[in-house]
Design a protein around this motif. Structure first.
Motif, PDB file in Angstrom:
ATOM      1  N   VAL A  45       0.865  -1.178   0.000  1.00  0.00           N
ATOM      2  CA  VAL A  45       0.000   0.000   0.000  1.00  0.00           C
ATOM      3  C   VAL A  45       0.905   1.232   0.000  1.00  0.00           C
ATOM      4  O   VAL A  45       1.657   1.464   0.955  1.00  0.00           O
ATOM      5  CB  VAL A  45      -0.938   0.008   1.218  1.00  0.00           C
ATOM      6  N   TRP A  46       0.853   2.009  -1.070  1.00  0.00           N
ATOM      7  CA  TRP A  46       1.699   3.188  -1.241  1.00  0.00           C
ATOM      8  C   TRP A  46       0.968   4.163  -2.164  1.00  0.00           C
ATOM      9  O   TRP A  46      -0.042   3.824  -2.777  1.00  0.00           O
ATOM     10  CB  TRP A  46       3.065   2.800  -1.817  1.00  0.00           C
ATOM     11  N   LYS A  47       1.478   5.383  -2.257  1.00  0.00           N
ATOM     12  CA  LYS A  47       0.816   6.425  -3.041  1.00  0.00           C
ATOM     13  C   LYS A  47       1.686   6.849  -4.214  1.00  0.00           C
ATOM     14  O   LYS A  47       2.923   6.844  -4.118  1.00  0.00           O
ATOM     15  CB  LYS A  47       0.506   7.641  -2.172  1.00  0.00           C
ATOM     16  N   SER A  48       1.025   7.250  -5.298  1.00  0.00           N
ATOM     17  CA  SER A  48       1.768   7.731  -6.467  1.00  0.00           C
ATOM     18  C   SER A  48       0.857   8.609  -7.309  1.00  0.00           C
ATOM     19  O   SER A  48      -0.369   8.554  -7.206  1.00  0.00           O
ATOM     20  CB  SER A  48       2.274   6.554  -7.313  1.00  0.00           C
TER      21      SER A  48
ATOM     22  N   PHE B 250     -11.247   1.918  -3.908  1.00  0.00           N
ATOM     23  CA  PHE B 250     -11.790   3.187  -3.431  1.00  0.00           C
ATOM     24  C   PHE B 250     -10.912   3.869  -2.389  1.00  0.00           C
ATOM     25  O   PHE B 250     -11.118   5.039  -2.063  1.00  0.00           O
ATOM     26  CB  PHE B 250     -13.208   2.975  -2.856  1.00  0.00           C
ATOM     27  N   ALA B 251      -9.939   3.153  -1.864  1.00  0.00           N
ATOM     28  CA  ALA B 251      -8.977   3.710  -0.918  1.00  0.00           C
ATOM     29  C   ALA B 251      -7.731   2.840  -0.999  1.00  0.00           C
ATOM     30  O   ALA B 251      -7.791   1.707  -1.502  1.00  0.00           O
ATOM     31  CB  ALA B 251      -9.552   3.727   0.505  1.00  0.00           C
ATOM     32  N   PRO B 252      -6.566   3.336  -0.544  1.00  0.00           N
ATOM     33  CA  PRO B 252      -5.350   2.513  -0.617  1.00  0.00           C
ATOM     34  C   PRO B 252      -5.550   1.149   0.038  1.00  0.00           C
ATOM     35  O   PRO B 252      -5.900   1.045   1.210  1.00  0.00           O
ATOM     36  CB  PRO B 252      -4.322   3.352   0.146  1.00  0.00           C
ATOM     37  N   GLY B 253      -5.363   0.089  -0.740  1.00  0.00           N
ATOM     38  CA  GLY B 253      -5.478  -1.262  -0.236  1.00  0.00           C
ATOM     39  C   GLY B 253      -6.896  -1.752  -0.051  1.00  0.00           C
ATOM     40  O   GLY B 253      -7.107  -2.897   0.365  1.00  0.00           O
TER      41      GLY B 253
ATOM     42  N   LYS C 225     -13.526  -5.280   0.832  1.00  0.00           N
ATOM     43  CA  LYS C 225     -12.472  -5.431   1.835  1.00  0.00           C
ATOM     44  C   LYS C 225     -11.884  -4.055   2.114  1.00  0.00           C
ATOM     45  O   LYS C 225     -11.799  -3.206   1.218  1.00  0.00           O
ATOM     46  CB  LYS C 225     -11.381  -6.393   1.367  1.00  0.00           C
ATOM     47  N   TYR C 226     -11.507  -3.843   3.362  1.00  0.00           N
ATOM     48  CA  TYR C 226     -11.015  -2.532   3.772  1.00  0.00           C
ATOM     49  C   TYR C 226      -9.658  -2.701   4.445  1.00  0.00           C
ATOM     50  O   TYR C 226      -9.492  -3.551   5.334  1.00  0.00           O
ATOM     51  CB  TYR C 226     -11.994  -1.856   4.725  1.00  0.00           C
TER      52      TYR C 226
END
Length: 806
Positions: free
Chosen positions: A153-156, A747-750, A794-795
C-alpha cells in the motif's frame, strides 16, 4: 600508440558502468510532501539528482538520448521515502498511456523504483507507475524472478506534461524491509521504459552479459535515525453471494472474515486468514483429460500466491492440494443417490510466516487446516440417509530454511508434511536444494535431493535427485545435467509429481546477441536434448532433440520456430495405468511456428501452428491457435483466442478387465485407436474508467471429443493388436462454458469493492454429437448451468494510521 588509446577508450566504455552509482538523500524536517506529480515543495529543489540512465534492452549499455533524459530525486522522513521522476520526451503526444488495472502495465510508458533495504543484492521491492497513473508492485529475486502477487500500500501520481511526464511516489517504510541500524545503506535502482520504442533503461547499468539483475543496483546513502515501523495491517471483508440453477432454488449467503498481516520484526511477517473466502477466485480452464495424470491447475487464491517465493524452494509445494478434491470417493449402490457429494474441501484457516534476516537466512512457515468432509447419500428404496467420510480433519505444514551467501548463491532445506486424523494416510517429504554461482556470475551449479515417506497401509520411501551445471554469461551458453527418481518417490499429498522410477540426461547449448544488429533487436538459437530411461530396465522412456530460433525484428515483431524429433521408439510405463506395464510409442517428428506482432499497434495478432507426424501409418497431429487483439482506445480493449487441435489415429488407454466372464484374457488392457478433436474459444475485454476502476469480461467455451474407431489389446511386448470382442462404448465428449463479468473499484489505498456475475456449465457424455450449435445450445440450456452473483468489499486498516490519529 593511437590504436592503444582507442582500445583503452573502448574498454572504458565497455566496463566503465561496473562501478556502482551512489545517490545521497536528505531528510525532510517540517515540510509536508503532497503526492501530486508537481514537485513544487522546496525540499525537491535541493535534492541530489540521479541521472545519466543507460539502456538495459535492446542495446545494452547505450546512453539515453538527451531529449529523453530522466532525472530522479529521493528524500525521506520518519515514515516514508519519497521519489520524484522527471521523464523528458520531445514527443509527449506519442507517450503511450493505456489505462489498466493494478499490476497490469498495459501498453504504457513506465517508471520504476527498485529498493533493497539490506543492500545485499538478493531481493528487491519494485514499485512501478505507468503513464496512465496506474500502479504495479512486485518482489524480485534472481532465483525466482518477479512475483506480482505481492501487493503493498503506497501512493503515487503520474502527470503528462508539455516536456514529457512526471511521477511522484510515497513509499511507507511498512512496505519495505530494512534493519534497525541508525545509519542505513540501501540498494537502489530506477527503471524507465519508453514503450513506443520498446526500450528499457536503468540508472545503474545492468550488464545483460551477466546472469543477474538484483546484484547490479546502485547505492542510496544518507538515511539516518529511522526505525522499522510496526507492520500490523487488518483487512476485514464482507461478501454476499446469490447462487442459482435450474435444479436448485436460489440461495443467498452472507460471509465475513478478517485477514491479518503482522511484522514480527524488521525481517519476518505473519499472514493469517481467519475465515477464508475464495468465492470470487478465477475459474479453472478444465479440459478433456485422456492421459494417465491429473490436470494441473494454476493457483489463483491470493493468500497462496502472494509473497511465496521462499515456498518454491525444492519444488515441493502445489498449494492447490490445500482445499482441493477429497482423497476418497464414496461408493454407492444402484438404489442410492447423492444428496451431497463435495468436490472440494473447506479451508478452516491458514497462516504463513516468511522473511529474511540481514545475514541472508530466509525462513518460511506455512500451516493450513481443512475440515472433515462427508458425502451424504440417500437410499431411494428405504429412504435411509447415511454419511460417508471422504476426508478427515487434515493439517498441512511447510517449513523452509534458505541461506543466501556471497550475494548470489543459496542452500535451502524444505520439509512438507500432511497429517490426517484417523486411519487416513500421512506424508512427509524433505528436500535440500542448492543454487551456486561463481563470483562473477559466469557459471552456475544447481540441484536438489528429495526424500519422501508415506505412512499408509504399506509404508513407502523414495528419492528424487537432480544436478545441473550451466554457463550463464556471454553470447554462447550451455548447460547439462541429469535426474534420478526412484519408484516409490511420492510428494503428491502436498506437491505434484507425475513420473517416477527413471533416470534422465539432458543438455542445451545456445547463442544469443547481446546488442541489436541491422536486422534484429534480439536473436537466440538453441539446441536441446533430453533422454529418459526406465530405472529398472534401462529402456528409453523419452527421447527428444530440438532446435529453435527466437528473435525480435526492428519493428518489435516476435518470431519463433523450431523442429523437434524423437527418432527412437520409447517405452511409456504410465499410459497403461498398470504397474510394470508399458506401451511402445513410435518415432515422432514435430515442427512449429509462432508469431506475435507488436502489441504497441492498435491491432496485433498471435499465430501458432504446429504439425506432428508419427512413424505409424496415418497417425498425425496438427493444431493451431490464433489470437487477434484490438485496442479501441486507452480505456477499451478486446482479445480473442481460438485454439484447434486434431489428433488422427491417436492410441490411448480406455479400459481394463480382470473378469474371465467377459471372454477376455485376465488383466487384459484395452486401448483405442481414436481421433481426438478439440475446439476452444476465449474472449476477454476490459474497460477502464481510470486506473482504480475497471470493468472486465472473460468468456471461455471448450469442446473436446475422442471418437474411437477400433479397440486394441496391449500385448506383453508393448505392442497393440486388434481386438474384435470388446464392445463397450468408450467414446468421450466434454463441453464446458465459463463467463465472468466483473467490476472492481480500489476506493482507498489497499481497499477494494468488487462485483462479479458468473455463469458456468460442464457436461461429459459418451455420445458424440458433432453439431457445434446443438452442443452449445444444449449446454447453456442444461440444468447444470450455474448462475452466481456476488459483492465483496475489503477494507485496509494500517495500525500506524490508527495510532497517529489517536
Amino acid at each position: 600508440m593511437k590504436k592503444l588509446a582507442i582500445l583503452i577508450l573502448l574498454l572504458v566504455f565497455k566496463f566503465g558502468y561496473s562501478q556502482k552509482k551512489v545517490l545521497q538523500t536528505k531528510k525532510l524536517t517540517t515540510e509536508t510532501i503532497t503526492i501530486d506529480g508537481k514537485f513544487d515543495e522546496a525540499a525537491w529543489q535541493n535534492a541530489e539528482e540521479a541521472k545519466d540512465f543507460v539502456m538495459f534492452t535492446p542495446d545494452n549499455g547505450k546512453k539515453i538520448p538527451e531529449n529523453q533524459r530522466t532525472i530522479v530525486k529521493v528524500i525521506y522522513d520518519n515514515e516514508a521515502i519519497y521519489v520524484s521522476a522527471t521523464l523528458y520526451d520531445d514527443q509527449p503526444d506519442k507517450i503511450l498511456r493505456e489505462i489498466s488495472q493494478r499490476d497490469d502495465f498495459g501498453i504504457s510508458d513506465l517508471f520504476g523504483a527498485f529498493i533493497n533495504g539490506y543492500n545485499d543484492g538478493q531481493q528487491e521491492f519494485q514499485f512501478y507507475v505507468n503513464a496512465a497513473d496506474g500502479q504495479a508492485d512486485c518482489i524480485n529475486t534472481d532465483a525466482n524472478g518477479e512475483d506480482y502477487s505481492w501487493d503493498a500500500v503506497w501512493k503515487s501520481k503520474a502527470l503528462i506534461t508539455s516536456f514529457g511526464w512526471t511521477v511522484e511516489m510515497r513509499i511507507p517504510y511498512a512496505a519495505l524491509r530494512f534493519s534497525s541500524e541508525d545509519k542505513q545503506t540501501w540498494g537502489i535502482n530506477f527503471f524507465r521504459e519508453i514503450r513506443r520504442d520498446r526500450q528499457k533503461y536503468t540508472w545503474n547499468f545492468i550488464d545483460s552479459n551477466l546472469g543477474t539483475f538484483t546484484q547490479q543496483a546502485g547505492v542510496l546513502e544518507g538515511i539516518e535515525n529511522i526505525k522499522p515501523p510496526t507492520r500490523l495491517f487488518l483487512m476485514p471483508y464482507s461478501s454476499f453471494y446469490v447462487n442459482a440453477n435450474a435444479a436448485q432454488k436460489t440461495v443467498g449467503t452472507l460471509k465475513g472474515g478478517l485477514d491479518i498481516k503482522y511484522g514480527i520484526n524488521d525481517a519476518f511477517t505473519l499472514d493469517a486468514i481467519l475465515i477464508p473466502d475464495f468465492g470470487q477466485t478465477k475459474y479453472d480452464d478444465q479440459i478433456l483429460n485422456l492421459g494417465p495424470f491429473e490436470q494441473q491447475f494454476n493457483e489463483n487464491r491470493s493468500f497462496f500466491t502472494e509473497g511465496t517465493d521462499l515456498f518454491a524452494k525444492g519444488d515441493l509445494l502445489y498449494s492447490r492440494r490445500i482445499g482441493g478434491r477429497p482423497g476418497r470417493r464414496a461408493n454407492i449402490s444402484e438404489e442410492e443417490v447423492f444428496l451431497e457429494n463435495p468436490a472440494t474441501i473447506n479451508l478452516v484457516n491458514a497462516i504463513k510466516i516468511s522473511g529474511r534476516t540481514k545475514s541472508g537466512l530466509g525462513v518460511g512457515i506455512l500451516n493450513a487446516v481443512t475440515e472433515k468432509t462427508y458425502a451424504t447419500i440417500l437410499n431411494t428404496t428405504t429412504q435411509e440417509v447415511r454419511r460417508e467420510e471422504l476426508e478427515p480433519l487434515t493439517n498441512y505444514n511447510v517449513l523452509v530454511l534458505d541461506q543466501r551467501f556471497r550475494k548470489n548463491s543459496s542452500v535451502s532445506l524444505t520439509n512438507t508434511s500432511v497429517t490426517r486424523n484417523g486411519s487416513f494416510r500421512d506424508a512427509n517429504v524433505s528436500a535440500i536444494a542448492w543454487d551456486l554461482n561463481t563470483k562473477k556470475n559466469t557459471y552456475n551449479l544447481n540441484g536438489s535431493f528429495k526424500y519422501s515417506m508415506i505412512n499408509s497401509i504399506e509404508d513407502r520411501k523414495g528419492i528424487y535427485s537432480t544436478l545441473n551445471f550451466a554457463e550463464t554469461s556471454g553470447n554462447y551458453r550451455y548447460s547439462f545435467g541429469g535426474d534420478l527418481v526412484t519408484k516409490d518417490f511420492d510428494n503428491n499429498d502436498l506437491g505434484i509429481n507425475f513420473e517416477t522410477n527413471y533416470f534422465s540426461l539432458y543438455g542445451n547449448t545456445n547463442y544469443r546477441i547481446l546488442n541489436p544488429t541491422d536486422l534484429f533487436n534480439t536473436f537466440k538459437i538453441s539446441l536441446n536434448a533430453y533422454t529418459q530411461f526406465h530405472k529398472e530396465t534401462s529402456k528409453i522412456q523419452s527421447n527428444e532433440f530440438n532446435a529453435q530460433v527466437n528473435f525480435n525484428t526492428k519493428n518489435n515483431h516476435y518470431f519463433s520456430f523450431g523442429l523437434e524429433a524423437s527418432p527412437i521408439e520409447s517405452y511409456d510405463y504410465y499410459e497403461a495405468r498398470t504397474e510394470n506395464t508399458y506401451v511402445i510409442l513410435p518415432e515422432r517428428y514435430n515442427s512449429w511456428f509462432y508469431l506475435s506482432t507488436n502489441y504497441n499497434n492498435r491491432f496485433a495478432i498471435d499465430f501458432n501452428p504446429s504439425y506432428t507426424i508419427f512413424s505409424e501409418n496415418k497417425r498425425e497431429t496438427y493444431e493451431f491457435s490464433i489470437g487477434p487483439r484490438y485496442r479501441f482506445s486507452d480505456r477499451l480493449s478486446l482479445v480473442y483466442s481460438f485454439d484447434f487441435q486434431r489428433r488422427n489415429n491417436n492410441k490411448g488407454y480406455v479400459d481394463r478387465f480382470d473378469d474371465d466372464l467377459n471372454s477376455f484374457t485376465k488383466d487384459q488392457i484395452i486401448f483405442a485407436n481414436r481421433n481426438v478433436v478439440t475446439y476452444s474459444n476465449s474472449l476477454s475485454a476490459k474497460y477502464s474508467v481510470n486506473s482504480r476502476m475497471n470493468f472486465n469480461m472473460a468468456v471461455r467455451q471448450y469442446w473436446s471429443y475422442a471418437e474411437n474407431k477400433e479397440y486394441l489389446s496391449l500385448q506383453e511386448t508393448g505392442r497393440l493388436s486388434a481386438n474384435t470382442l470388446y464392445n463397450e462404448d468408450k467414446n468421450s465428449s466434454f463441453y464446458s462454458w465459463n463467463l465472468d463479468l466483473s467490476y472492481s473499484w480500489w476506493f482507498a489505498p489497499g481497499s477494494e469493492l468488487s462485483i462479479l456475475y458468473r455463469n458456468n456449465a460442464a457436461n461429459f457424455d459418451s455420445q458424440i454429437n458433432k453439431n457445434f450449435n446443438t452442443n452449445f445450445t444444449s449446454l447453456l440450456n442444461n440444468e447444470s448451468l450455474n448462475h452466481s452473483f456476488s459483492i465483496s468489499i475489503k477494507y485496509f486498516i494500517d495500525y500506524n494510521s490508527l495510532k497517529s490519529k489517536s
